[in-house]
Design a protein around this motif. Structure first.
Motif, PDB file in Angstrom:
ATOM      1  N   ALA A 143       0.813  -1.223   0.000  1.00 34.52           N
ATOM      2  CA  ALA A 143       0.000   0.000   0.000  1.00 34.52           C
ATOM      3  C   ALA A 143       0.845   1.270   0.000  1.00 34.52           C
ATOM      4  O   ALA A 143       0.321   2.359  -0.227  1.00 34.52           O
ATOM      5  CB  ALA A 143      -0.933   0.000   1.199  1.00 34.52           C
ATOM      6  N   ALA A 144       2.132   1.150   0.219  1.00 31.67           N
ATOM      7  CA  ALA A 144       3.001   2.326   0.327  1.00 31.67           C
ATOM      8  C   ALA A 144       2.942   3.219  -0.911  1.00 31.67           C
ATOM      9  O   ALA A 144       2.970   4.446  -0.794  1.00 31.67           O
ATOM     10  CB  ALA A 144       4.438   1.899   0.596  1.00 31.67           C
ATOM     11  N   LEU A 145       2.859   2.623  -2.077  1.00 30.59           N
ATOM     12  CA  LEU A 145       2.817   3.408  -3.310  1.00 30.59           C
ATOM     13  C   LEU A 145       1.543   4.237  -3.378  1.00 30.59           C
ATOM     14  O   LEU A 145       1.587   5.442  -3.632  1.00 30.59           O
ATOM     15  CB  LEU A 145       2.923   2.488  -4.523  1.00 30.59           C
ATOM     16  N   ARG A 146       0.417   3.615  -3.128  1.00 27.88           N
ATOM     17  CA  ARG A 146      -0.850   4.342  -3.132  1.00 27.88           C
ATOM     18  C   ARG A 146      -0.822   5.450  -2.067  1.00 27.88           C
ATOM     19  O   ARG A 146      -1.245   6.568  -2.322  1.00 27.88           O
ATOM     20  CB  ARG A 146      -2.009   3.386  -2.869  1.00 27.88           C
ATOM     21  N   ASN A 147      -0.304   5.132  -0.899  1.00 27.26           N
ATOM     22  CA  ASN A 147      -0.226   6.124   0.183  1.00 27.26           C
ATOM     23  C   ASN A 147       0.646   7.308  -0.210  1.00 27.26           C
ATOM     24  O   ASN A 147       0.323   8.457   0.103  1.00 27.26           O
ATOM     25  CB  ASN A 147       0.281   5.475   1.470  1.00 27.26           C
ATOM     26  N   LYS A 148       1.755   7.030  -0.886  1.00 27.66           N
ATOM     27  CA  LYS A 148       2.654   8.103  -1.335  1.00 27.66           C
ATOM     28  C   LYS A 148       1.934   9.022  -2.324  1.00 27.66           C
ATOM     29  O   LYS A 148       2.027  10.246  -2.227  1.00 27.66           O
ATOM     30  CB  LYS A 148       3.890   7.482  -1.979  1.00 27.66           C
ATOM     31  N   LEU A 149       1.193   8.424  -3.261  1.00 22.62           N
ATOM     32  CA  LEU A 149       0.465   9.222  -4.250  1.00 22.62           C
ATOM     33  C   LEU A 149      -0.719   9.961  -3.620  1.00 22.62           C
ATOM     34  O   LEU A 149      -1.044  11.071  -4.034  1.00 22.62           O
ATOM     35  CB  LEU A 149       0.015   8.334  -5.412  1.00 22.62           C
ATOM     36  N   LEU A 150      -1.335   9.362  -2.616  1.00 21.54           N
ATOM     37  CA  LEU A 150      -2.403  10.057  -1.876  1.00 21.54           C
ATOM     38  C   LEU A 150      -1.835  11.283  -1.176  1.00 21.54           C
ATOM     39  O   LEU A 150      -2.423  12.369  -1.216  1.00 21.54           O
ATOM     40  CB  LEU A 150      -3.052   9.124  -0.849  1.00 21.54           C
ATOM     41  N   LYS A 151      -0.690  11.109  -0.534  1.00 19.72           N
ATOM     42  CA  LYS A 151      -0.045  12.216   0.191  1.00 19.72           C
ATOM     43  C   LYS A 151       0.318  13.356  -0.750  1.00 19.72           C
ATOM     44  O   LYS A 151       0.248  14.524  -0.387  1.00 19.72           O
ATOM     45  CB  LYS A 151       1.200  11.694   0.910  1.00 19.72           C
ATOM     46  N   LEU A 152       0.712  12.991  -1.982  1.00 20.88           N
ATOM     47  CA  LEU A 152       1.050  14.009  -2.990  1.00 20.88           C
ATOM     48  C   LEU A 152      -0.191  14.642  -3.612  1.00 20.88           C
ATOM     49  O   LEU A 152      -0.086  15.593  -4.378  1.00 20.88           O
ATOM     50  CB  LEU A 152       1.922  13.388  -4.085  1.00 20.88           C
ATOM     51  N   GLY A 153      -1.372  14.096  -3.304  1.00 19.21           N
ATOM     52  CA  GLY A 153      -2.604  14.623  -3.863  1.00 19.21           C
ATOM     53  C   GLY A 153      -2.870  14.181  -5.286  1.00 19.21           C
ATOM     54  O   GLY A 153      -3.703  14.779  -5.982  1.00 19.21           O
ATOM     55  N   VAL A 154      -2.196  13.129  -5.711  1.00 16.11           N
ATOM     56  CA  VAL A 154      -2.335  12.640  -7.086  1.00 16.11           C
ATOM     57  C   VAL A 154      -3.396  11.548  -7.167  1.00 16.11           C
ATOM     58  O   VAL A 154      -4.193  11.518  -8.087  1.00 16.11           O
ATOM     59  CB  VAL A 154      -0.977  12.114  -7.609  1.00 16.11           C
TER      60      VAL A 154
END
Length: 85
Positions: free
Chosen positions: A72-83
């Motif tokens: 889930a780290a990838l999705r979380n990273k993109l969520l944090k970036l607002g993407v």
């Protein structure tokens, strides 16, 4: 690999760009050979995030999740970036 992460961290910016550009070419070739490989899509997305190519990273991240069960780290990273929406 942890050692590579440390080396990358202290690498000059122009060298980082060269390394990332080379990585993009390698991942593009890998995807031609194995177009339905979740791990390649996942790793390629991480490289694209480092390059701040967020829309392309999102495209490959979503494909990675469609093809497999990546962390889930990838999705979380993109969520944090607002993407990732």
């Amino acid at each position: 690999h942890p050692r590579m992460q440390v080396l990358y961290k202290y690498m000059p910016t122009n060298k980082k760009k060269q390394v990332l550009s080379k990585a993009v070419k390698i991942y593009e070739e890998a995807l031609k050979i194995a177009p339905k490989n979740s791990k390649i899509e996942y790793s390629y997305s991480l490289v694209l995030i480092k390059m701040k190519r967020y829309q392309a990273a999102l495209t490959h991240a979503k494909k990675s999740y469609q093809l497999g069960n990546p962390p889930a780290a990838l999705r979380n990273k993109l969520l944090k970036l607002g993407v990732w929406k």
